[in-house]
Enzyme design. Structure first.
Site, PDB file in Angstrom:
ATOM      1  CG  ASP A 209     -28.774  19.402 -20.209  1.00 22.35           C
ATOM      2  OD1 ASP A 209     -29.712  19.574 -19.394  1.00 22.35           O
ATOM      3  OD2 ASP A 209     -27.617  19.748 -19.971  1.00 22.35           O
TER       4      ASP A 209
ATOM      5  CE1 TYR B  24     -25.795   2.614   1.444  1.00 21.62           C
ATOM      6  CE2 TYR B  24     -26.528   0.813   0.029  1.00 21.62           C
ATOM      7  CZ  TYR B  24     -25.593   1.779   0.351  1.00 21.62           C
ATOM      8  OH  TYR B  24     -24.460   1.918  -0.408  1.00 21.62           O
TER       9      TYR B  24
ATOM     10  CG  PHE C  47     -23.852  23.531 -19.484  1.00 22.39           C
ATOM     11  CD1 PHE C  47     -24.159  24.874 -19.324  1.00 22.39           C
ATOM     12  CD2 PHE C  47     -23.646  22.762 -18.353  1.00 22.39           C
ATOM     13  CE1 PHE C  47     -24.262  25.436 -18.057  1.00 22.39           C
ATOM     14  CE2 PHE C  47     -23.754  23.319 -17.083  1.00 22.39           C
ATOM     15  CZ  PHE C  47     -24.072  24.661 -16.938  1.00 22.39           C
TER      16      PHE C  47
HETATM   17  O1  PLI Z   1     -25.384  21.718 -11.459  1.00 26.05           O
HETATM   18  P1  PLI Z   1     -25.793  20.334 -11.803  1.00 26.05           P
HETATM   19  O2  PLI Z   1     -24.684  19.369 -11.642  1.00 26.05           O
HETATM   20  O3  PLI Z   1     -27.029  19.898 -11.094  1.00 26.05           O
HETATM   21  O4  PLI Z   1     -26.222  20.335 -13.367  1.00 26.05           O
HETATM   22  C1  PLI Z   1     -25.332  20.535 -14.389  1.00 26.05           C
HETATM   23  C2  PLI Z   1     -26.032  21.179 -15.556  1.00 26.05           C
HETATM   24  C3  PLI Z   1     -26.278  20.452 -16.679  1.00 26.05           C
HETATM   25  N1  PLI Z   1     -26.903  21.012 -17.756  1.00 26.05           N
HETATM   26  C4  PLI Z   1     -27.314  22.291 -17.763  1.00 26.05           C
HETATM   27  C5  PLI Z   1     -27.973  22.859 -18.976  1.00 26.05           C
HETATM   28  C6  PLI Z   1     -27.110  23.083 -16.652  1.00 26.05           C
HETATM   29  O5  PLI Z   1     -27.518  24.341 -16.672  1.00 26.05           O
HETATM   30  C7  PLI Z   1     -26.432  22.542 -15.503  1.00 26.05           C
HETATM   31  C8  PLI Z   1     -26.114  23.311 -14.375  1.00 26.05           C
HETATM   32  N2  PLI Z   1     -26.294  24.610 -14.386  1.00 26.05           N
HETATM   33  C9  PLI Z   1     -25.989  25.488 -13.476  1.00 26.05           C
HETATM   34  C10 PLI Z   1     -25.359  25.162 -12.186  1.00 26.05           C
HETATM   35  C11 PLI Z   1     -26.300  26.857 -13.786  1.00 26.05           C
HETATM   36  O6  PLI Z   1     -26.092  27.743 -12.934  1.00 26.05           O
HETATM   37  O7  PLI Z   1     -26.783  27.114 -14.908  1.00 26.05           O
END
Ligand code: PLI
Length: 466
Positions: free
Chosen positions: A219, A76, A128
Site C-alpha cells: 500500500d 478520452y 486499513f
Molecule cells: O482515500 P483513498 O481512496 O484515496 O485511499 C484509500 C487509502 C488506502 N490506504 C491507506 C493507507 C490510506 O490511508 C487510504 C486513505 N486514507 C485516508 C482517507 C485517510 O484519511 O487516512
C-alpha cells in the site's frame, strides 16, 4: 517551548496564495457539533478552524503543479498527460505498468477483483478501512500479521509497522499457499499511528513470499514517509536519499496500490502500478468498467499532470524532512502538555491515545469518537476517530474491538504554519486539564458500510457510581 530541531528546519517554501479560515465562538461550535451528530466527518468545513481530519487530498499544490494543470490533455483516449504520468511513475517507483484510478480505493478494488478468489486469504500488517472492505467485498478473508507491539501505544520501537514473519509463515502453512491471494504490506501503517516498516523487514517478507509463491503488494499511500523514516532510523540505510530507498522498497514487491492524495501533493487521484503483465492486463480491463478508460482511470488530464509533477517533487529530501518534522513538532508540544500520544510519532499524524486521555470511559463509550468531538468543541480543530467506530463489525455483526482507541491529528502537506500547530497543542492541552468532565458517546445511526464516515451519535448516559 518550541522544539529546537523544528526551529532549525524552516519551511522550504513560501506562501503564494492564501485561503481565509475563521474560528466560530464556542457556543456556535457546540451547536454545529450536535447538528453533525458528534461525527467530525459530518461537520461543514466552513465551521472548522484548523482541519486535521486527514492529509488525504488536503495538500497545497506547488506553482509547478498548478502550471502543469494548464497543459492537461483531456483526450478520452491516449492522452499525452497519461504518458507524462507513466514516465514519472516508472522513473520514481520503477514499475513499467500503470493503471490510473480516481483514488486509492479504486486501485484497491481493481487489485482485489483481479487477485482474490472467494474464500482466499489476504495477510496484512494491520487492517486499513477501505483496503479490508474491498478485500471482503471480493470474498477475501483478512488476517492481521503485524508485530504485537503495534497494538501497544507506548511501545517505543523504530519499526512498529513491521510484519511478524513467524505469524505470516504460520498463516501460509495453516491455510496453504494456494489459498493465499496475496500479502499486502502497508508502509507506513496508518491505523497503528503511522508506524513504518523497515527495508530489512520488507525484504524478508518478500523472500518468504517468493519461497511460497505468494504475491506481495505494497500500500503506497505514504511510501515516501516510510522511506524517509528508514533513512532516519534503520542503521544500514542511514542518510541515504529517500528516492533510492523508495525504489529499493518497490523492487521487492509485485505491485503497489496507491492513493495519490497523500505523498504526491495532489487533491485527487490514485493508481495501481506493477511489473506483472498479467495483473496489468486484468486490472486495466477492469478499470474500463469501474474507473474509466485505462489512460485516465477516473482522473481529468489536468489531474494526471499535477500528479506527474507531484510524484517527482515528493521524493526531494527537503520536502519530506520538513513534513515529518512538522508532525514531530506538534507531537512533542502535546507531550510537553502531558497529553498521551502514540510513540514513536508517525510521519503523517499525531495520534492521541484516547483510552489514556479519558480513562473513565469504557470502549463502549466510544472514547476516541468522543474525544474528537470534544476537541472540535473546545478548539475548532477537526480530528478523526481511529478506534472501535472505524473498526466496524465482523461478518456476524459483532463489533471489532481494536486495542487502540486513537484520535488522529493529521497534517495536510504545506498547508499550516507553526503558529497553527501551537494553537492546536495549547487547545488540546487545556482540554486535557478538564478531561474528567468529558462524557462518552453512543450510536444513534449506524450505516452498514465504513460506518465511521456517516454514523451519528448522542451523549452516553452519565454513569453514577454505586
Ligand atoms: O482515500 P483513498 O481512496 O484515496 O485511499 C484509500 C487509502 C488506502 N490506504 C491507506 C493507507 C490510506 O490511508 C487510504 C486513505 N486514507 C485516508 C482517507 C485517510 O484519511 O487516512
Amino acid at each position: 517551548m518550541a522544539t529546537p530541531s523544528l526551529r532549525l528546519l524552516p519551511e522550504p517554501y513560501r506562501i503564494k496564495m492564501i485561503e481565509p479560515i475563521r474560528i466560530l465562538p464556542e457556543a456556535e461550535r457546540r451547536k454545529r457539533l450536535a447538528d453533525a451528530g458528534y461525527n467530525t466527518f459530518l461537520l461543514r468545513s466552513a465551521d472548522v478552524y484548523i482541519d486535521l481530519l486527514t492529509d488525504s487530498g488536503t495538500n497545497a499544490m506547488s506553482a509547478a503543479q498548478w502550471g502543469a494543470m494548464m497543459i492537461g490533455d483531456e483526450a478520452y483516449a491516449g492522452s499525452e498527460s497519461f504518458e507524462r504520468l507513466q514516465s514519472a511513475i516508472s522513473d520514481v517507483y520503477g514499475f513499467p505498468y500503470l493503471v490510473p484510478t480516481h483514488q486509492g480505493r479504486g486501485a484497491e478494488n481493481l487489485l482485489s477483483k483481479a487477485w482474490i478468489k472467494p474464500g482466499q486469504s489476504v495477510a496484512g500488517n494491520m487492517y486499513f478501512t477501505t483496503t479490508r472492505a474491498h478485500i471482503e467485498l471480493n470474498g477475501g478473508i483478512f488476517h492481521d500479521v503485524i508485530v504485537d507491539e503495534a497494538h501497544d501505544p507506548v511501545a517505543n520501537l523504530p519499526f512498529k509497522g513491521n510484519v511478524d514473519l513467524k505469524k505470516l509463515e504460520a498463516l501460509i502453512k495453516k491455510v496453504g499457499r494456494a489459498a493465499m491471494a496475496y500479502v499486502a504490506v502497508g508502509a507506513p501503517v496508518n491505523l497503528a499511528g503511522g508506524q513504518p516498516v523497515s527495508l530489512d523487514n520488507l525484504r524478508k517478507v518478500s523472500a518468504l513470499c517468493k519461497a511460497n509463491e505468494v504475491r506481495l503488494v505494497l500500500d503506497g499511500a505514504r511510501l515516501v514517509e516510510n522511506a524517509y523514516m528508514i533513512s532516519q532510523r534503520e542503521p544500514a540505510q542511514k542518510g541515504r536519499p529517500v528516492a533510492e530507498i523508495l525504489k529499493d522498497m518497490c523492487a521487492v514487491v509485485d505491485a503497489i496500490a496507491v492513493s495519490a492524495k497523500k505523498d504526491a501533493y495532489v487533491n485527487i487521484g490514485g493508481f495501481l502500478a506493477t511489473r506483472d503483465k498479467g495483473l496489468y492486463d486484468e486490472a486495466s480491463n477492469l478499470c474500463v468498467l469501474y474507473e474509466g478508460l485505462h489512460t485516465y482511470g477516473g482522473m481529468a488530464g489536468r489531474d494526471l499532470e499535477a500528479l506527474a509533477v507531484g510524484v517527482r517533487e515528493m521524493v526531494q529530501d527537503e520536502w519530506i524532512a520538513h513534513r515529518v518534522a512538522q508532525v514531530a513538532y506538534l507531537g512533542e508540544r502535546l507531550a510537553e502538555g502531558g497529553v498521551p500520544i502514540v510513540r514513536p510519532i508517525g510521519g503523517h499524524a499525531v495520534f492521541v491515545d484516547a483510552r489514556a486521555f479519558l480513562p473513565h470511559l469504557t470502549q463502549d463509550d466510544l472514547p476516541a469518537q468522543a474525544l474528537a468531538a470534544w476537541i472540535y468543541q473546545a478548539t475548532g480543530v477537526r480530528a478523526m476517530e481511529r478506534g472501535i467506530v472505524s473498526a466496524g463489525r465482523d461478518e456476524k455483526g459483532r463489533n471489532h474491538r481494536p486495542s487502540l482507541e486513537l484520535v488522529r491529528l493529521t497534517m495536510p502537506r504545506r498547508a499550516y504554519t507553526q503558529t497553527h500547530l501551537d494553537y492546536v497543542a495549547d487547545g488540546i492541552t487545556r482540554l486535557y486539564e478538564k478531561r474528567a468532565t468529558l462524557p462518552g458517546l453512543r450510536f444513534c445511526y449506524e450505516p452498514p458500510r465504513l460506518r465511521f464516515f456517516q454514523s451519528r451519535f448522542e451523549l452516553a448516559p452519565v454513569k453514577v457510581n454505586a
